[in-house]
Scaffold this active site. Structure first.
Site, mmCIF file in Angstrom:
data_model
loop_
_atom_site.group_PDB
_atom_site.id
_atom_site.type_symbol
_atom_site.label_atom_id
_atom_site.label_comp_id
_atom_site.label_asym_id
_atom_site.label_seq_id
_atom_site.Cartn_x
_atom_site.Cartn_y
_atom_site.Cartn_z
ATOM 1 N N GLN A 97 126.352 -27.738 96.173
ATOM 2 C CA GLN A 97 126.346 -29.163 95.802
ATOM 3 C C GLN A 97 125.257 -29.419 94.764
ATOM 4 O O GLN A 97 125.056 -30.545 94.339
ATOM 5 C CB GLN A 97 126.116 -30.035 97.045
ATOM 6 C CG GLN A 97 127.320 -30.073 97.952
ATOM 7 C CD GLN A 97 127.108 -30.960 99.164
ATOM 8 O OE1 GLN A 97 125.992 -31.112 99.656
ATOM 9 N NE2 GLN A 97 128.184 -31.521 99.672
ATOM 10 N N ARG A 98 124.581 -28.329 94.389
ATOM 11 C CA ARG A 98 123.565 -28.433 93.351
ATOM 12 C C ARG A 98 124.194 -28.156 91.980
ATOM 13 O O ARG A 98 123.959 -28.879 91.018
ATOM 14 C CB ARG A 98 122.485 -27.400 93.658
ATOM 15 C CG ARG A 98 121.244 -27.574 92.873
ATOM 16 C CD ARG A 98 120.166 -26.614 93.386
ATOM 17 N NE ARG A 98 118.989 -26.740 92.588
ATOM 18 C CZ ARG A 98 118.256 -25.719 92.185
ATOM 19 N NH1 ARG A 98 118.552 -24.484 92.549
ATOM 20 N NH2 ARG A 98 117.205 -25.925 91.437
ATOM 21 N N ARG A 156 122.816 -35.407 96.288
ATOM 22 C CA ARG A 156 123.626 -34.886 97.403
ATOM 23 C C ARG A 156 123.075 -35.300 98.769
ATOM 24 O O ARG A 156 123.791 -35.200 99.772
ATOM 25 C CB ARG A 156 123.747 -33.359 97.337
ATOM 26 C CG ARG A 156 122.451 -32.631 97.604
ATOM 27 C CD ARG A 156 122.623 -31.134 97.584
ATOM 28 N NE ARG A 156 121.344 -30.471 97.448
ATOM 29 C CZ ARG A 156 121.165 -29.167 97.536
ATOM 30 N NH1 ARG A 156 122.196 -28.378 97.737
ATOM 31 N NH2 ARG A 156 119.978 -28.630 97.410
ATOM 32 N N HIS A 178 133.605 -11.137 118.246
ATOM 33 C CA HIS A 178 132.564 -11.998 118.831
ATOM 34 C C HIS A 178 132.792 -13.466 118.427
ATOM 35 O O HIS A 178 132.730 -14.372 119.265
ATOM 36 C CB HIS A 178 131.196 -11.515 118.346
ATOM 37 C CG HIS A 178 130.063 -12.386 118.758
ATOM 38 N ND1 HIS A 178 129.470 -12.299 119.996
ATOM 39 C CD2 HIS A 178 129.412 -13.391 118.103
ATOM 40 C CE1 HIS A 178 128.507 -13.210 120.086
ATOM 41 N NE2 HIS A 178 128.460 -13.885 118.959
ATOM 42 N N ARG A 183 134.537 -19.116 119.301
ATOM 43 C CA ARG A 183 135.086 -20.261 118.556
ATOM 44 C C ARG A 183 136.569 -20.525 118.828
ATOM 45 O O ARG A 183 137.066 -21.570 118.413
ATOM 46 C CB ARG A 183 134.844 -20.063 117.058
ATOM 47 C CG ARG A 183 133.378 -19.868 116.683
ATOM 48 C CD ARG A 183 132.509 -21.046 117.070
ATOM 49 N NE ARG A 183 131.125 -20.843 116.620
ATOM 50 C CZ ARG A 183 130.172 -21.748 116.747
ATOM 51 N NH1 ARG A 183 130.412 -22.919 117.306
ATOM 52 N NH2 ARG A 183 128.948 -21.491 116.328
HETATM 53 C C1 LIG Z 1 130.435 -24.077 122.235
HETATM 54 C C2 LIG Z 1 129.190 -23.867 121.398
HETATM 55 C C3 LIG Z 1 128.187 -24.820 121.406
HETATM 56 C C4 LIG Z 1 127.017 -24.642 120.660
HETATM 57 N N1 LIG Z 1 126.049 -25.597 120.673
HETATM 58 C C5 LIG Z 1 124.898 -25.434 119.970
HETATM 59 C C6 LIG Z 1 123.860 -26.407 119.958
HETATM 60 O O1 LIG Z 1 123.958 -27.446 120.600
HETATM 61 N N2 LIG Z 1 122.737 -26.176 119.230
HETATM 62 C C7 LIG Z 1 122.550 -25.019 118.504
HETATM 63 O O2 LIG Z 1 121.515 -24.837 117.870
HETATM 64 N N3 LIG Z 1 123.545 -24.084 118.467
HETATM 65 C C8 LIG Z 1 124.693 -24.254 119.173
HETATM 66 N N4 LIG Z 1 125.677 -23.298 119.111
HETATM 67 C C9 LIG Z 1 125.484 -22.130 118.245
HETATM 68 C C10 LIG Z 1 125.025 -20.887 119.043
HETATM 69 O O3 LIG Z 1 123.780 -21.109 119.681
HETATM 70 C C11 LIG Z 1 124.917 -19.660 118.124
HETATM 71 O O4 LIG Z 1 123.907 -19.882 117.139
HETATM 72 C C12 LIG Z 1 126.200 -19.378 117.384
HETATM 73 O O5 LIG Z 1 127.295 -19.426 118.269
HETATM 74 C C13 LIG Z 1 126.113 -18.004 116.728
HETATM 75 O O6 LIG Z 1 126.364 -17.066 117.738
HETATM 76 P P1 LIG Z 1 125.567 -15.742 118.068
HETATM 77 O O7 LIG Z 1 124.125 -15.929 117.868
HETATM 78 O O8 LIG Z 1 126.036 -15.269 119.400
HETATM 79 O O9 LIG Z 1 126.251 -14.780 117.062
HETATM 80 P P2 LIG Z 1 125.938 -14.045 115.702
HETATM 81 O O10 LIG Z 1 124.835 -14.622 114.921
HETATM 82 O O11 LIG Z 1 127.296 -14.039 115.100
HETATM 83 O O12 LIG Z 1 125.513 -12.616 116.205
HETATM 84 C C14 LIG Z 1 126.380 -11.805 116.992
HETATM 85 C C15 LIG Z 1 125.617 -11.148 118.113
HETATM 86 O O13 LIG Z 1 124.659 -10.265 117.515
HETATM 87 C C16 LIG Z 1 123.481 -10.268 118.302
HETATM 88 N N5 LIG Z 1 122.370 -10.797 117.486
HETATM 89 C C17 LIG Z 1 122.448 -11.357 116.239
HETATM 90 N N6 LIG Z 1 121.229 -11.687 115.778
HETATM 91 C C18 LIG Z 1 120.361 -11.359 116.758
HETATM 92 C C19 LIG Z 1 118.963 -11.486 116.909
HETATM 93 N N7 LIG Z 1 118.183 -12.009 115.966
HETATM 94 N N8 LIG Z 1 118.399 -11.028 118.040
HETATM 95 C C20 LIG Z 1 119.143 -10.494 119.029
HETATM 96 N N9 LIG Z 1 120.497 -10.353 118.969
HETATM 97 C C21 LIG Z 1 121.095 -10.780 117.857
HETATM 98 C C22 LIG Z 1 123.728 -11.147 119.508
HETATM 99 O O14 LIG Z 1 124.221 -10.352 120.552
HETATM 100 C C23 LIG Z 1 124.806 -12.090 119.003
HETATM 101 O O15 LIG Z 1 125.564 -12.651 120.062
HETATM 102 C C24 LIG Z 1 126.851 -23.469 119.855
HETATM 103 C C25 LIG Z 1 127.871 -22.507 119.854
HETATM 104 C C26 LIG Z 1 129.025 -22.690 120.605
HETATM 105 C C27 LIG Z 1 130.093 -21.615 120.557
#
Ligand SMILES: Cc1cc2nc3c(=O)[nH]c(=O)nc-3n(C[C@H](O)[C@H](O)[C@H](O)COP(=O)(O)OP(=O)(O)OC[C@H]3O[C@@H](n4cnc5c(N)ncnc54)[C@H](O)[C@@H]3O)c2cc1C
Length: 245
Positions: A97-98, A156, A178, A183
């Site tokens: 959007q920049r 923006r 995953h 989702r």
């Molecule tokens: C129904 C729902 C509600 C949600 N509500 C909120 C909310 O209210 N507020 C909010 O902030 N977020 C919310 N989220 C987002 C959620 O907290 C995650 O940030 C998002 O789903 C990304 O998933 P992930 O971290 O499992 O997966 P990815 O980032 O896709 O990573 C995949 C997997 O790799 C591993 N991994 C990746 N990075 C790391 C790391 N740094 N350290 C250790 N293991 C790692 C983990 O096993 C992780 O599950 C929501 C998600 C869902 C599905």
């Protein structure tokens, strides 16, 4: 300016995906070199496919990381992409959007608002007002000789989360599994669930050995891990010891 709908296109996926996963996994257990196994056409494709299905079922999913899918996505809101990019094991290139001026921006209307004539009317009026204010802000900044990206990047701030955006996403198969677990769940927010459902449809069509049984967590587990409060009711809720207290 107006309402737009989700559009997902597969740009590219890894060539010889089944063979690549098969060879990567075989390298773990075989004395042979993966380079030789890959160029050996003697291993029949049915055997490779069955092997891939078995590793998906077993949870030995690291070989799936070698195969990637790239999608072009448009007709989604900035509210959606804010959630999407929380998935860290993926690559993203999003319309800026920049650098891209939002003249006559399109937007996404949530079904709950679209289905209510009064709410829809209010929403659409708001979008027009925001567009007018955005254009005025650019004009005011232009009076101070701020133009192009320097003006866009500040104007923006007035744009809504409903504003349409376009993004290219690349994920490997392990991350896609995953992503779908989280989702495609009926608890997920409706817009990202629609996107995940469409991406899963494309993955299933192109690589059924990996994705035929993919989907929300409950589909694999046979129960809902979300607890009574959040369960959609499709599968029984797993009762933990704390539930019984
Ligand atoms: C129904 C729902 C509600 C949600 N509500 C909120 C909310 O209210 N507020 C909010 O902030 N977020 C919310 N989220 C987002 C959620 O907290 C995650 O940030 C998002 O789903 C990304 O998933 P992930 O971290 O499992 O997966 P990815 O980032 O896709 O990573 C995949 C997997 O790799 C591993 N991994 C990746 N990075 C790391 C790391 N740094 N350290 C250790 N293991 C790692 C983990 O096993 C992780 O599950 C929501 C998600 C869902 C599905």
């Amino acid at each position: 300016m107006g309402k737009v709908n989700l559009d997902v296109q597969l740009l590219e996926m890894s060539q010889e995906a089944i063979k690549l996963i098969y060879v990567a996994c075989r390298q773990c257990y075989s004395e042979k070199f993966a380079g030789e196994v890959f160029s050996d056409d003697a291993v029949d494709s049915k055997k490779q496919e069955d092997f891939v299905k078995s590793i998906v079922a077993s949870g030995h999913t690291s070989p799936l990381e070698h195969v990637k899918f790239s999608f072009a996505i448009q007709g989604v809101s900035r509210a959606l992409t804010h959630q999407l990019v929380r998935h860290r094991l993926a690559s993203y290139s999003q319309q800026s959007q920049r650098y891209v001026k939002e003249k006559d921006f399109d937007y996404i209307i949530p079904p709950s608002i679209e289905g209510n004539p009064e709410a829809r009317d209010e929403f659409e009026k708001l979008m027009v007002t925001i567009q007018q204010s955005y254009t005025k802000l650019l004009m005011f900044m232009g009076n101070d000789n701020l133009r192009g990206e320097a003006a866009n990047q500040d104007a923006r701030f007035a744009l809504p989360q409903a504003a349409e955006t376009k993004i290219v996403v690349t994920m490997n198969c392990r991350e896609l599994l995953h992503f779908f677990q989280h989702r495609c769940c009926r608890r997920a927010q409706w817009e990202i669930r629609h996107l995940a459902d469409r991406m899963l449809e494309i993955c299933r069509k192109n690589l059924p050995a990996v994705f035929s049984v993919a989907g929300a967590k409950c589909e694999e587990l046979g129960y809902c891990p979300e607890g009574e409060k959040f369960s959609c009711g499709k599968y029984p809720v797993r009762h933990t010891s704390s539930d019984k207290k």
